[in-house]
Motif scaffolding. Structure first.
Motif, PDB file in Angstrom:
ATOM      1  N   LEU A  20      44.391  52.918  41.837  1.00 32.44           N
ATOM      2  CA  LEU A  20      44.517  52.902  40.380  1.00 32.44           C
ATOM      3  C   LEU A  20      44.798  51.500  39.875  1.00 32.44           C
ATOM      4  CD1 LEU A  20      46.605  55.978  39.169  1.00 32.44           C
ATOM      5  CD2 LEU A  20      44.363  55.215  38.364  1.00 32.44           C
ATOM      6  N   SER A  21      45.785  50.848  40.480  1.00 35.67           N
ATOM      7  CA  SER A  21      46.182  49.545  39.957  1.00 35.67           C
ATOM      8  C   SER A  21      45.068  48.532  40.192  1.00 35.67           C
ATOM      9  CB  SER A  21      47.499  49.085  40.590  1.00 35.67           C
ATOM     10  OG  SER A  21      47.322  48.870  41.958  1.00 35.67           O
ATOM     11  N   ARG A  22      44.413  48.649  41.356  1.00 35.98           N
ATOM     12  CA  ARG A  22      43.305  47.756  41.621  1.00 35.98           C
ATOM     13  C   ARG A  22      42.167  48.013  40.643  1.00 35.98           C
ATOM     14  NH1 ARG A  22      40.671  46.221  47.387  1.00 35.98           N
ATOM     15  NH2 ARG A  22      38.921  45.239  46.372  1.00 35.98           N
ATOM     16  N   SER A  67      42.370  49.092  37.661  1.00 32.79           N
ATOM     17  CA  SER A  67      42.684  48.516  36.352  1.00 32.79           C
ATOM     18  C   SER A  67      42.326  47.045  36.308  1.00 32.79           C
ATOM     19  CB  SER A  67      44.172  48.682  36.041  1.00 32.79           C
ATOM     20  OG  SER A  67      44.507  50.035  36.044  1.00 32.79           O
ATOM     21  N   GLY A  68      42.668  46.355  37.385  1.00 30.90           N
ATOM     22  CA  GLY A  68      42.331  44.939  37.444  1.00 30.90           C
ATOM     23  C   GLY A  68      40.836  44.742  37.336  1.00 30.90           C
ATOM     24  N   ILE A  69      40.090  45.571  38.087  1.00 34.77           N
ATOM     25  CA  ILE A  69      38.635  45.455  38.062  1.00 34.77           C
ATOM     26  C   ILE A  69      38.099  45.806  36.672  1.00 34.77           C
ATOM     27  CG2 ILE A  69      36.503  46.414  39.005  1.00 34.77           C
ATOM     28  CD1 ILE A  69      38.039  46.746  41.663  1.00 34.77           C
ATOM     29  N   LEU A  70      38.685  46.829  36.060  1.00 35.88           N
ATOM     30  CA  LEU A  70      38.252  47.225  34.718  1.00 35.88           C
ATOM     31  C   LEU A  70      38.372  46.057  33.740  1.00 35.88           C
ATOM     32  CD1 LEU A  70      37.388  49.603  32.847  1.00 35.88           C
ATOM     33  CD2 LEU A  70      39.799  49.869  32.312  1.00 35.88           C
ATOM     34  N   LEU A  71      39.470  45.312  33.888  1.00 38.71           N
ATOM     35  CA  LEU A  71      39.662  44.164  33.015  1.00 38.71           C
ATOM     36  C   LEU A  71      38.529  43.158  33.180  1.00 38.71           C
ATOM     37  CD1 LEU A  71      43.209  44.141  32.472  1.00 38.71           C
ATOM     38  CD2 LEU A  71      42.217  41.952  31.950  1.00 38.71           C
ATOM     39  N   ILE A 119      46.669  50.518  31.360  1.00 43.52           N
ATOM     40  CA  ILE A 119      45.768  49.626  32.103  1.00 43.52           C
ATOM     41  C   ILE A 119      46.445  48.276  32.341  1.00 43.52           C
ATOM     42  CG2 ILE A 119      43.578  48.380  31.999  1.00 43.52           C
ATOM     43  CD1 ILE A 119      42.406  50.671  30.457  1.00 43.52           C
ATOM     44  N   LEU A 150      49.254  48.674  34.975  1.00 41.28           N
ATOM     45  CA  LEU A 150      48.723  48.864  36.324  1.00 41.28           C
ATOM     46  C   LEU A 150      48.117  47.566  36.855  1.00 41.28           C
ATOM     47  CD1 LEU A 150      47.180  52.437  36.109  1.00 41.28           C
ATOM     48  CD2 LEU A 150      48.909  51.655  37.728  1.00 41.28           C
ATOM     49  N   THR A 151      47.421  46.844  35.972  1.00 39.49           N
ATOM     50  CA  THR A 151      46.861  45.569  36.401  1.00 39.49           C
ATOM     51  C   THR A 151      47.966  44.631  36.857  1.00 39.49           C
ATOM     52  OG1 THR A 151      45.091  45.848  34.795  1.00 39.49           O
ATOM     53  CG2 THR A 151      45.376  43.661  35.722  1.00 39.49           C
ATOM     54  N   TYR A 170      49.133  45.628  40.149  1.00 44.16           N
ATOM     55  CA  TYR A 170      48.171  45.168  41.153  1.00 44.16           C
ATOM     56  C   TYR A 170      48.398  43.694  41.489  1.00 44.16           C
ATOM     57  CZ  TYR A 170      43.906  43.376  43.153  1.00 44.16           C
ATOM     58  OH  TYR A 170      43.035  42.713  43.959  1.00 44.16           O
ATOM     59  N   VAL A 186      41.205  38.011  38.503  1.00 50.09           N
ATOM     60  CA  VAL A 186      41.892  38.783  37.460  1.00 50.09           C
ATOM     61  C   VAL A 186      42.900  37.898  36.732  1.00 50.09           C
ATOM     62  CG1 VAL A 186      43.424  40.717  37.005  1.00 50.09           C
ATOM     63  CG2 VAL A 186      41.553  40.986  38.627  1.00 50.09           C
TER      64      VAL A 186
END
Lengths: 258, 329, 357
Positions: B32-34, B36-40, C157, C160-161, C164, C177
């Motif tokens: 999930l957290s990864r 989110s980073g990718i989504l950004l 989001i 969570l980022t 990460y 990122v």
């Protein structure tokens, strides 16, 4: 050149807290005087009152007199800027200006004081670096940043910077505490040479160092944490370390200090 | 998805033990957290991609020259539009804003960190923080209804005494000060807090020992600042300014309320003409047909690229500074 | 040592300086400021300058020049420069404080004029643009819904980022990122609006709605949340993580049960500051939500109002009644943003992680 210092009835405060209380002593020209004592006893604070650096600390305040050859540093009309120019200082951690070259670090104080001619600057920079036993190590990298030197070299660079403006007195606040033994030795040798030209006052945590470099030693102590530091005694170094007149001094020196 | 076991933070044996047993909870959470980073990253990439697609469509049908045409008639048939006036107005107003704001912001930051009485310093920085949060539309409203009428006098004065420089020549000295110059002043006021904030932080980080080194040599307060504070903080000030510049370049509503726009490229900064990218987008959006919107998106893309470059440069400078100050810590 | 002494004789002398210097009295800066202001007022009246701003500028100029001249004469160049620097720093502070003070003062004094219960509880339904009356109820609803949706998208989001980046991130992806989060912080709000316009509206064919605006706001909010959460997570001492992991607690539970609760105060503060920031955004609203004079409670259908955009629309109406409404709405918005800010900072102070700071 070197001047004598006479301190009488000096107390220093941080806001409402009295850090040192009613200190009086005389320091002869061209001698090395060492300040020893436990942490928090006010020896560094006292040192900083000798060139009016104490008042730079927020809330710092001083009462009493410091005479430099009969002129009171805290007298009316005395400019702290001039005091600091006359009484140089070397700090615990080497602090060359990080954005300046070796050369510019030494020349910094000179430029402030109106030495503008390149040839004059060159001469004095070289002389000061020689005086700090650093010339041979840095003469090929004068234009490199001063922060690129080793810790011991940086500290000698700071000494060169301090002596370049020909102060009357040189204050050293634990100048070797951040250095390795070999660099420490180099600085101690240097102190021995410098005392022929300057009155030197050095704060140290290392009693062997005090015994090695100083002519006179002052012992500071405090009765309890939160109490002001006091001068217990000042005497010839030899006497302090062999036969001090106060019991507390002997306890501290022989390691029987609680 | 493989779990990332080269985790940097807790260097313990427990981590290695955990790495062998892949728990579903761990898998889901790290995924999930990864994600989110990718989504950004995806969002950033799609901003660039979609704006570019639309922009290409628009520019390919432009009957003017997109870079050099003054007017913006994207709805017309054939469409003729170009960003010359907008780019010029955006850049000139930002330059004016920077020229005013940077020195003053550095002054205020120094005031807070080095000059103000200690009791004043922390409430002051608090107020600056709050001012940074004032919405831009309010600056715009104030700029249009308060600042503009109050600048008429200054405009007349500038025209009278500095009119010979051409730059400060004004066609109608009595006219309302709805010019690029006024926009510049307003932008300066708007970006003051952010530049001040960042610079103040940087000044605060200057190691005390560097300042004491200068003081112990017999430097005055100003000489101390020049010898130890400013050199140490220089890159920080530059990046703070560029963050401010990024804001000034993209500001929309404050410009839209103040500027009386006209598709004229004029060196007379006091004349009520010109425009900026974002002001033009808001002004022309209401009447734009579908193709007109694509044309506006094309101009937005140019703005996007400019702000990317400015911000990227600011960040690069900050990153470099971090390494540098780390080495000296 | 002997050669050092020899050197010294040939060396040029460094100028020495007497300890006592001639100095200006303590009241000198205040006196010169008073003199400069008096002179400036005199010149202002004499030359018939009516802008107070010009009087102020003349006073500042006189003050700086006067300080320099007098200090040079009495104390010397170095002290004079020091004094000029001091006065310039003070002057820049005052120079900046004036417009910012005026901004707040104008907003408050003009805003309270028509701000009352009716203003807060009525929409613009049936109100003529040039007429009096009407209110911001619909705009408040719109802003709350749009900001609420944006927060619901961006906060998880963003957080969570940040998790990460701090807890898992390594290698190129994390670097990318980090870099793009920084870059994203600088995206102009209008560009975020154009992006949603080009995808949601033009590509997918949806009409204007509060939700479209909320998506643009979320893009603006995300990087801010990531940054602040990241900072807070980094403040959590590693010992806490290690202690939990050493007890055999899985990593994800360590993060959820130990790391995040420790930092929750700071994270909340960060999110609230981000909310305060996007609550004042109007550019994307202009492109995506369009504004509305009526109450529209459904953020997914049709144009909605929003506070900042309401201010812009009222300003554009260009008459006194509208201006009054604009100022009153501005006061509401500023109060909303300031309360959020103050609350956020209150929480930060109250829930500050006990890391010995």
């Amino acid at each position: 050149m070197a001047k004598r210092i006479d301190v009488s009835g000096l107390s220093a405060y941080y806001g409402g807290f009295r850090a040192i209380d009613d200190i009086s002593m005389n320091i002869e020209p061209r001698t090395v005087t060492a300040f020893i004592g436990p942490s928090g006893c006010g020896k560094s604070t006292f040192l900083r009152t000798l060139n009016r650096m104490h008042e730079v600390t927020p809330g710092g305040r001083v009462e009493g007199k410091v005479l430099l050859d009969d002129e009171n540093l805290y007298g009316p009309g005395v400019d702290p800027v001039s005091v600091r120019r006359t009484v140089g200082m070397v700090f615990q951690r080497p602090n060359p200006f990080p954005t300046m070259s070796v050369y510019d670090n030494v020349a910094a104080g000179l430029k402030l004081n109106g030495v503008k001619k390149k040839s004059d600057l060159d001469t004095i920079v070289e002389k000061s670096l020689r005086g700090a036993n650093l010339w041979n190590e840095v003469k090929d990298r004068l234009n490199k940043p001063g922060s690129g030197l080793s810790g011991g070299q940086q500290q000698r660079l700071c000494i060169a910077r301090a002596i370049a403006v020909e102060p009357q007195v040189l204050l050293m606040d634990e100048p070797c505490s951040a250095l390795d033994p070999i660099s420490t030795l180099a600085i101690e040798d240097l102190i021995g040479e410098l005392k022929e030209r300057f009155t030197i006052v050095i704060v140290t945590h290392n009693m062997q160092q005090a015994a090695r470099v100083s002519d006179r030693t002052a012992f500071f102590n405090l009765s309890a944490v939160g109490q002001p530091g006091k001068l217990i005694e000042i005497d010839d170094t030899e006497r302090i370390f062999s036969n001090p007149s106060v019991q507390a001094t002997e306890d501290y020196i022989s390691g029987r200090f609680g | 998805m493989a779990i990332t076991t080269q985790n940097p933070t807790p260097p313990t044996a427990a981590k290695h033990a955990g790495a062998n047993v892949t728990r579903p909870g761990d898998k889901i959470f790290s995924g999930l957290s990864r994600g989110s980073g990718i989504l950004l990253l995806v969002v950033m990439a799609s901003i660039a991609i979609f704006l570019t697609i639309r922009a290409i469509n628009a520019i390919s049908k432009d009957h003017g020259n997109f870079l050099t045409t003054f007017e913006w008639n994207a709805n017309a048939n054939p469409p003729v539009f170009g960003i010359a006036v907008l780019a010029y107005g955006t850049i000139v107003s930002s330059i004016i804003a920077m020229a005013i704001a940077v020195p003053i912001a550095v002054g205020i930051a120094l005031f807070i960190s080095h000059y103000a009485p200690r009791r004043l310093a922390s409430p002051l920085s608090y107020i600056v923080d709050l001012l940074a949060a004032v919405p831009s539309i309010i600056y715009g409203l104030w700029g249009a209804l308060f600042l503009v009428p109050h600048l008429t006098g200054l405009n007349m004065w500038l025209d009278e005494y500095l009119g010979w420089t051409v730059v400060f020549e004004k066609e109608d000295p009595q006219g309302a000060a709805r010019s690029i110059f006024t926009v510049g002043i307003l932008l300066a006021i708007m970006i003051l807090p952010i530049i001040t904030n960042v610079s103040r932080e940087v000044f605060r980080q200057v190691p005390r020992m560097h300042e004491e080194a200068a003081l112990a040599l017999g430097a005055t307060r100003w000489e101390t600042i020049r010898m130890s504070v400013l050199p140490f903080a220089r890159s920080g000030i530059i990046s703070a300014s560029m963050l401010g510049l990024g804001r000034a370049l993209g500001e929309t509503m404050a410009v839209a309320t103040v500027l009386s726009a006209a598709p004229i490229l004029s060196v007379h900064v006091l004349d009520p003409v010109g425009g900026t990218f974002s002001q033009n987008i808001v002004a022309k959006f209401g009447e734009a047909n579908e193709f007109g919107r694509d044309a506006l998106i094309a101009s937005g893309l140019v703005l996007f690229v400019i702000t990317l470059l400015v911000n990227g440069a600011a960040r690069a400078i900050i990153a470099k500074r971090k390494e540098y100050s780390g080495a000296n810590a | 040592m002997s050669h050092a002494v020899a050197d010294k004789r040939s060396a040029p002398a460094v100028p020495q300086r007497a300890l006592a210097q001639r100095r200006l009295p303590k009241w000198a800066p205040a006196g010169m400021a008073a003199g400069a202001i008096a002179l400036a007022v005199g010149i202002g009246i004499g030359a018939g300058l009516d802008s107070k701003l010009q009087w102020g500028l003349i006073a500042v100029l006189l003050f700086v020049l006067g300080t320099y001249t007098i200090a040079t004469a009495v104390e010397g160049r170095r002290q004079a420069k020091d004094r000029v620097a001091t006065s310039v720093v003070w002057a820049s502070f005052i120079l900046a404080a004036l417009p910012l003070y005026s901004l707040i003062q104008t907003t408050v004094s003009k805003g309270v004029k028509i701000l009352d219960g009716a203003f807060l509880s009525h929409s613009m339904n049936g109100v003529l643009t040039i007429g009096e009356g009407g209110g911001v109820y619909h705009a408040i609803i719109g802003t709350l819904e749009q900001v609420g949706i944006a927060t619901a998208i961006a906060a998880p989001i963003g957080m969570l980022t940040a998790v990460y980046l701090v807890e898992y991130g390594k290698g190129r992806l994390a670097l990318a990122v980090t870099f793009f989060v920084d870059v994203m912080t600088g995206i102009p709000s209008i560009v975020a609006g154009l992006f949603i316009l080009s995808t949601w509206n033009l590509l997918l064919g949806f009409g204007p709605s509060g939700f479209a605006g909320a998506m643009a706001l979320a893009i603006l909010m995300m990087p801010v949340v990531v940054r602040s959460t990241e900072e807070m997570l980094k403040l959590v001492p590693n010992e806490l993580r290690e202690a939990s992991l050493a007890l055999g607690v899985p990593k994800w539970r360590t993060i959820v049960k130990v790391v995040i609760p420790t930092a929750i105060g700071g994270i909340t503060t960060g999110v609230m500051l981000a909310v305060a920031r996007i609550a004042g955004e109007s550019a994307p609203i202009a492109l995506l939500v369009f504004g509305n004079n009526l109450i529209n409670n459904d953020p997914f259908n049709g144009p909605q109002a929003s506070l900042p955009f309401y201010i812009f629309q009222q300003y554009q109406n260009g008459n006194d009644a509208s201006y009054d409404r604009a100022w009153a709405a501005a006061l509401v918005l500023i109060a909303f943003v300031m309360i959020l800010n103050l609350m956020a900072r209150g929480i930060a102070r109250w829930k500050a992680p006990k890391t010995g700071r």
